[in-house]
Design a protein around this motif. Structure first.
Motif, PDB file in Angstrom:
ATOM      1  N   SER A 121     -75.710  30.391   5.797  1.00  0.00           N
ATOM      2  CA  SER A 121     -75.110  30.960   4.586  1.00  0.00           C
ATOM      3  C   SER A 121     -75.954  32.109   4.077  1.00  0.00           C
ATOM      4  CB  SER A 121     -74.976  29.881   3.505  1.00  0.00           C
ATOM      5  OG  SER A 121     -76.243  29.399   3.129  1.00  0.00           O
ATOM      6  N   GLU A 136     -71.054  32.956  -2.059  1.00  0.00           N
ATOM      7  CA  GLU A 136     -71.778  32.614  -0.853  1.00  0.00           C
ATOM      8  C   GLU A 136     -70.842  32.758   0.343  1.00  0.00           C
ATOM      9  OE1 GLU A 136     -74.700  28.974   0.518  1.00  0.00           O
ATOM     10  OE2 GLU A 136     -72.795  28.472  -0.428  1.00  0.00           O
ATOM     11  N   VAL A 138     -70.506  31.839   4.359  1.00  0.00           N
ATOM     12  CA  VAL A 138     -71.048  30.919   5.358  1.00  0.00           C
ATOM     13  C   VAL A 138     -70.519  31.329   6.724  1.00  0.00           C
ATOM     14  CG1 VAL A 138     -71.292  28.518   6.077  1.00  0.00           C
ATOM     15  CG2 VAL A 138     -71.069  29.077   3.645  1.00  0.00           C
ATOM     16  N   ALA A 208     -66.603  29.947  -2.047  1.00  0.00           N
ATOM     17  CA  ALA A 208     -67.278  30.513  -0.881  1.00  0.00           C
ATOM     18  C   ALA A 208     -66.260  31.060   0.100  1.00  0.00           C
ATOM     19  CB  ALA A 208     -68.149  29.449  -0.196  1.00  0.00           C
ATOM     20  N   TYR A 210     -65.804  31.662   4.446  1.00  0.00           N
ATOM     21  CA  TYR A 210     -66.289  31.186   5.738  1.00  0.00           C
ATOM     22  C   TYR A 210     -65.856  32.180   6.801  1.00  0.00           C
ATOM     23  CZ  TYR A 210     -67.474  26.729   3.598  1.00  0.00           C
ATOM     24  OH  TYR A 210     -68.030  25.752   2.802  1.00  0.00           O
TER      25      TYR A 210
END
Length: 952
Positions: A121, A136, A138, A208, A210
């Motif tokens: 991350s 964030e 990831v 977040a 991804y």
């Protein structure tokens, strides 16, 4: 041999009687089923929402067998526990410096034949519909089967290329984006398409993105290498989700082998089936295993269950008593046919068993259904998904057994009364003469006084057990006094109209029916008032201890270290365009001497400092600091300590550390706008002083004879050429006695500012100044969308400024708790009052028939039901309020004791421990709920009455 046939007949009679009196039976079943339903729903919810060890591992590992990670200390042997709660370096091993340690070859520690997925991350800033957001990102191949269970796709598709990402639902909700939207990573300016939404089961609130491995960090680093303006990423440690070969998993031997290479491993197989301590080097070296974290049932849980059973007995008992009186002719006929008293008691007890069984089964089934129905709402509150709907049959059977036994206990007293009644009284319908016990109220008063004394002693001594025990004894004492209190109610109705007079007299005459219902309402309200009082008091304490960053209703635009004065106008325009500004703007500047501390942090010759020198002596030194402070604090009450902490001499010692940062000296350069809009000083004299070039001092403790001492330490850096031109030479110290206008003492706690200095005064003293920001009066704290819009606008001017806002102490959680408690107590109050009204109606059917026969208007029946319900509800609420204050006050005494001890250890610590009654909750329970109960009872009471011939 005669036992079974006798009870068989009793159960058959009880079943037929329950079916014959369906209304009364439904009331009894409902009151037994409701607590069983609540306990069942709580049990299933707790078991389902509390993750098991396997579910916690799935949230961390997904479907992988283990997660491997570096210990961060280089290729040095480590020792760990099987569940990786802790790890350490073995004795004698040399631990290298983590900054110079060689990287660990984590993949080299995998078992042979394993496959893996990497997870890494990095904090980032991305564009949104409203502006930009800090989130964030990831790097994780979300489409890999090893990730299933860790997060799952909710909508859309998994990313297939390096320009695609999936987002959590919370991110999409907060940013206004959706599937198909594009978002840009600020810095390297990489753009990604959102192809789907995913859900992290263990953290639904996570915001977040991804991406595929290698889609973010590597291109970002490459962009930073090409362009110096791009700040390189700061990724976290890489983790490897590993699946063992051919389903072999990751064994403890694999973990030990990885530990020897400096690699930590959390293995599903090892964590669920750990090896003995003798095979765990870290545990064996400690000499014993580590303690189990499993928690036992607390005394509070046992008390809650006991009170729930007590409420059921109190409410269901009168229903059985009324049922026994309604069936007294049938019981009398049983006696004329040769039935003895034990068989009469058996019939009544069998009724309790039948209705208790029905209530227990209905409660368990209803609890399961309620949990399933409310599951999405519960998961939203807890911000995590249930692993599975965990149903423990043994616990549900125990809960159902409690409901069954409670039904029998509720029928026990009516059964004894029915067994003692003579056959003649049963056949004629006469109830005989009843006298209230004179001993029970006396015992109740003693128990009440003794319970309060024990609770207070426990509070002052810090013994929670005594507080709980004393509170329960005091509440039982009130319960014992309720029949007498209900008896007195009849005396207050002599001058009232017909319906309320009859309601009061009926309550007093039928104490066996009214007192338990009042007691049940009191028990529910007492618990609610106790928790609400404690919660409200703690909230008030937090509000007192809260140190504001800014004055209420304001926001501050502050120039960043990299910002320049010419960029502030653009930042101000952004604030005024995107924020709910409700007042004017007050610009302020910072002031310094010598080398600029905001630019040169680590120069060898330091930077210039400007300081307001605090005089010594009475009125200037805080008495809670230095010699004698502890002795002084010990002799102060909480109110006196609070007053002293708010004095000008002391307030600056603890509030300024948490306030808006205006510089070490807490001096800002500004005009009357800062004075009025931020400091909130409506003083013509202060405004005239600023206009005439006289600084305004907000904290009188720094003034002596109308002047302050301003100390300047000039230091110069070789890089600070402008300062060297203005002030050549070595570092020097100057002191200035400056005339000021001293504001009233109440403004000493103004966050972040001790003194407001006019620009002309700063120029006259040769101080350096620079436009530093602005204060705004805002209608509300910035929302998430407004913050995203502001970040985007600030990014356009090179992040030259940032925004600070004052949100005040948060009480949302406490408000929700008190609302739930009030609703719970309200429902119990309405239920108890409604049941009592229904029982009164069933018990007094003959009296109502007579009342109608002698010419009473039809509306009397309806108003009588309403007032009967009102009497029960209001009496129970008032008594419950009094009983609930006892444990709350005692618990606050414990908090006061702890606060006083903390204050003696550190005299500056606050000992303010208020006791605040939740008047809104009490008002809702004491006024709204009883009136609502009465209106509902009146609305559902029929006007028409079928006249029947009175028996006997």
């Amino acid at each position: 041999m005669s036992f079974l046939p006798g009870w068989r007949a009793a159960f058959r009679i009880a079943r037929r009687d329950a079916l014959r009196s369906r209304g009364r039976s439904a009331l009894v079943v409902a009151m037994i089923a409701l607590p069983v339903l609540g306990v069942t729903a709580a049990d299933v919810t707790y078991r389902s929402s509390t993750p098991t060890a396997a579910e916690e591992l799935t949230a961390t590992l997904g479907s992988a067998d283990a997660v491997f990670s570096s210990a961060g200390i280089g290729p040095v042997q480590v020792e760990q526990l099987p569940d990786l709660r802790t790890y350490d370096v073995p004795p004698g091993a040399t631990q290298p410096d983590s900054a110079t340690a060689k990287p660990v070859d984590v993949p080299g520690a995998f078992p042979k034949g394993s496959r893996y997925v990497t997870e890494q991350s990095v904090p980032a800033t991305v564009t949104t519909r409203h502006g930009i957001a800090n989130i964030e990102i990831v790097e994780l191949r979300t489409s890999d089967p090893a990730v299933r269970g860790k997060l799952d796709l909710v909508d859309g598709t998994y990313p297939e290329g390096r320009d695609e990402v999936v987002a959590t639902e919370r991110f999409l909700e907060a940013t206004g984006l959706g599937i198909g939207s594009r978002t840009t990573l600020r810095g390297p300016e990489q753009t990604y398409t959102i192809t789907g939404s995913v859900e992290v089961h263990s953290n639904l609130a996570r915001s977040a993105l991804y991406a595929e491995p290698g889609a973010v960090v590597a291109p970002w680093k490459a962009a930073a290498a090409r362009d110096d303006k791009v700040v390189p990423p700061d990724p976290g440690d890489t983790k490897w989700l590993v699946q063992g070969a051919a389903g072999a998993g990751v064994t403890w031997q694999d973990v030990l082998a990885a530990n020897r290479k400096g690699v930590l491993v959390l293995s599903r197989q090892v964590a669920l089936d750990p090896p003995p301590d003798s095979e765990v080097p870290l545990a064996a070296r400690a000499g014993s295993g580590f303690p189990d974290d499993s928690m036992e049932l607390s005394a509070a849980v046992v008390t809650v269950v006991a009170m729930a059973v007590l409420e059921v007995v109190l409410l269901a008992g009168p229903a059985f008593a009324v049922g026994a009186r309604r069936s007294r002719r049938q019981l009398g006929l049983l006696g004329t046919c040769g039935g003895d008293r034990s068989q009469v008691r058996a019939v009544v007890l069998a009724g309790g068993a039948v209705l208790g069984g029905f209530g227990a089964v209905a409660g368990v089934v209803g609890g399961l259904g309620l949990t399933v129905l409310c599951r999405p709402m519960i998961e939203g509150w807890t911000e995590s998904r249930f692993g599975t709907l965990e149903i423990r049959v043994q616990e549900l059977l125990a809960i159902a057994l409690i409901g069954f036994v409670t039904g029998i206990l509720a029928a026990l007293a009516p059964a004894i009364v029915a067994g003692r009644q003579s056959v003649l009284e049963s056949l004629t319908g006469r109830r005989g003469t009843r006298r209230s016990s004179r001993i029970l109220p006396a015992v109740g008063c003693v128990a009440l006084a003794g319970g309060i004394a024990v609770a207070v002693v426990g509070g002052t001594g810090g013994d929670t057990t005594l507080v709980v025990g004393g509170s329960i004894v005091a509440e039982l004492g009130v319960l014992a006094c309720i029949p007498v209190i209900v008896g007195f109610l009849g005396r207050f109705g002599s001058r009232l109209p017909l319906s309320p007079r009859m309601a009061l007299r009926d309550a007093a005459r039928n104490r066996g029916r009214t007192a338990p219902a009042v007691a049940a309402v009191m028990a529910a309200v007492a618990g609610t008032v106790a928790i609400a009082t404690y919660t409200t008091s703690v909230t008030a304490e937090h509000a007192y201890d809260h140190v504001p960053m800014l004055t209420p209703g304001t926001a501050a635009l502050v120039s960043s270290e990299s910002g320049t004065a010419d960029q502030l106008p653009l930042a101000r325009a952004a604030v005024e365009q995107n924020l709910a500004v409700s007042g004017g703007r007050a610009d302020f500047g910072r002031v310094w001497v010598g080398s600029d501390c905001a630019v040169h942090h680590e120069e060898e010759d330091g930077c210039g400092t400007l300081e307001l020198v605090k005089p010594t002596g009475k009125g200037h030194n805080c008495p809670l600091q230095g010699p004698g402070a502890r002795k002084l604090a010990e002799g102060l009450s909480a109110d006196a300590h609070k007053k002293l902490m708010g004095s000008p001499a002391c307030v600056d010692e603890y509030t300024q550390a948490y306030s808006f940062n205006s510089g070490p000296a807490k001096i800002v350069v500004g005009d009357t706008a800062v004075l009025t809009s931020y400091a909130k000083i409506d003083d013509p004299g202060a405004a005239r002083a600023l206009a005439n070039g006289t600084p305004v001092l907000l904290n009188p403790a720094y003034a002596k004879d109308g002047r302050v001492t301003l100390k300047a330490v000039h230091t110069y850096s070789e890089q600070d050429k402008e300062n060297r031109k203005l002030h050549p030479g070595k570092a020097r110290t100057t002191t200035e006695r400056l005339a000021v206008y001293v504001a009233p003492a109440r403004y000493a706690a103004t966050p972040g500012i001790r003194m407001i200095m006019p620009q002309g005064t700063a120029d006259r003293l040769g101080l350096h100044t620079q436009d530093h920001g602005s204060f705004y009066t805002v209608a509300h704290p910035p929302t998430e969308a407004e913050q995203q819009a502001l970040r985007a606008a600030f990014a356009q001017v090179g992040n030259a400024a940032y925004l600070q806002s004052e949100r005040g102490p948060s009480s949302r959680d406490e408000d929700v708790v008190m609302l739930i408690l009030a609703l719970f107590a309200g429902v119990v109050t309405l239920g108890a009052a409604a049941i009592t009204t229904g029982l009164a109606k069933a018990d007094a059917e003959a009296d109502l028939t007579t009342l109608s026969a002698v010419g009473a208007p039809p509306g009397v029946r309806r108003s009588l039901s309403g007032f009967q319900c009102l009497v029960v509800a209001l009496t129970g609420v008032l008594l419950g309020t009094v009983a609930g204050v006892v444990p709350a006050v005692s618990l606050r005494l414990i908090d006061l004791r702890d606060a006083m001890e903390s204050m003696r250890a550190e005299p500056m610590d606050s000992a303010y421990t208020p006791i605040v009654l939740p008047w809104e909750t009490i008002g809702l329970l004491a006024l709204v709920v009883p009136v609502l109960a009465g209106l509902l009872a009146a609305a559902f009471a029929g006007k028409r009455l079928t006249l029947t011939r009175r028996a006997g």
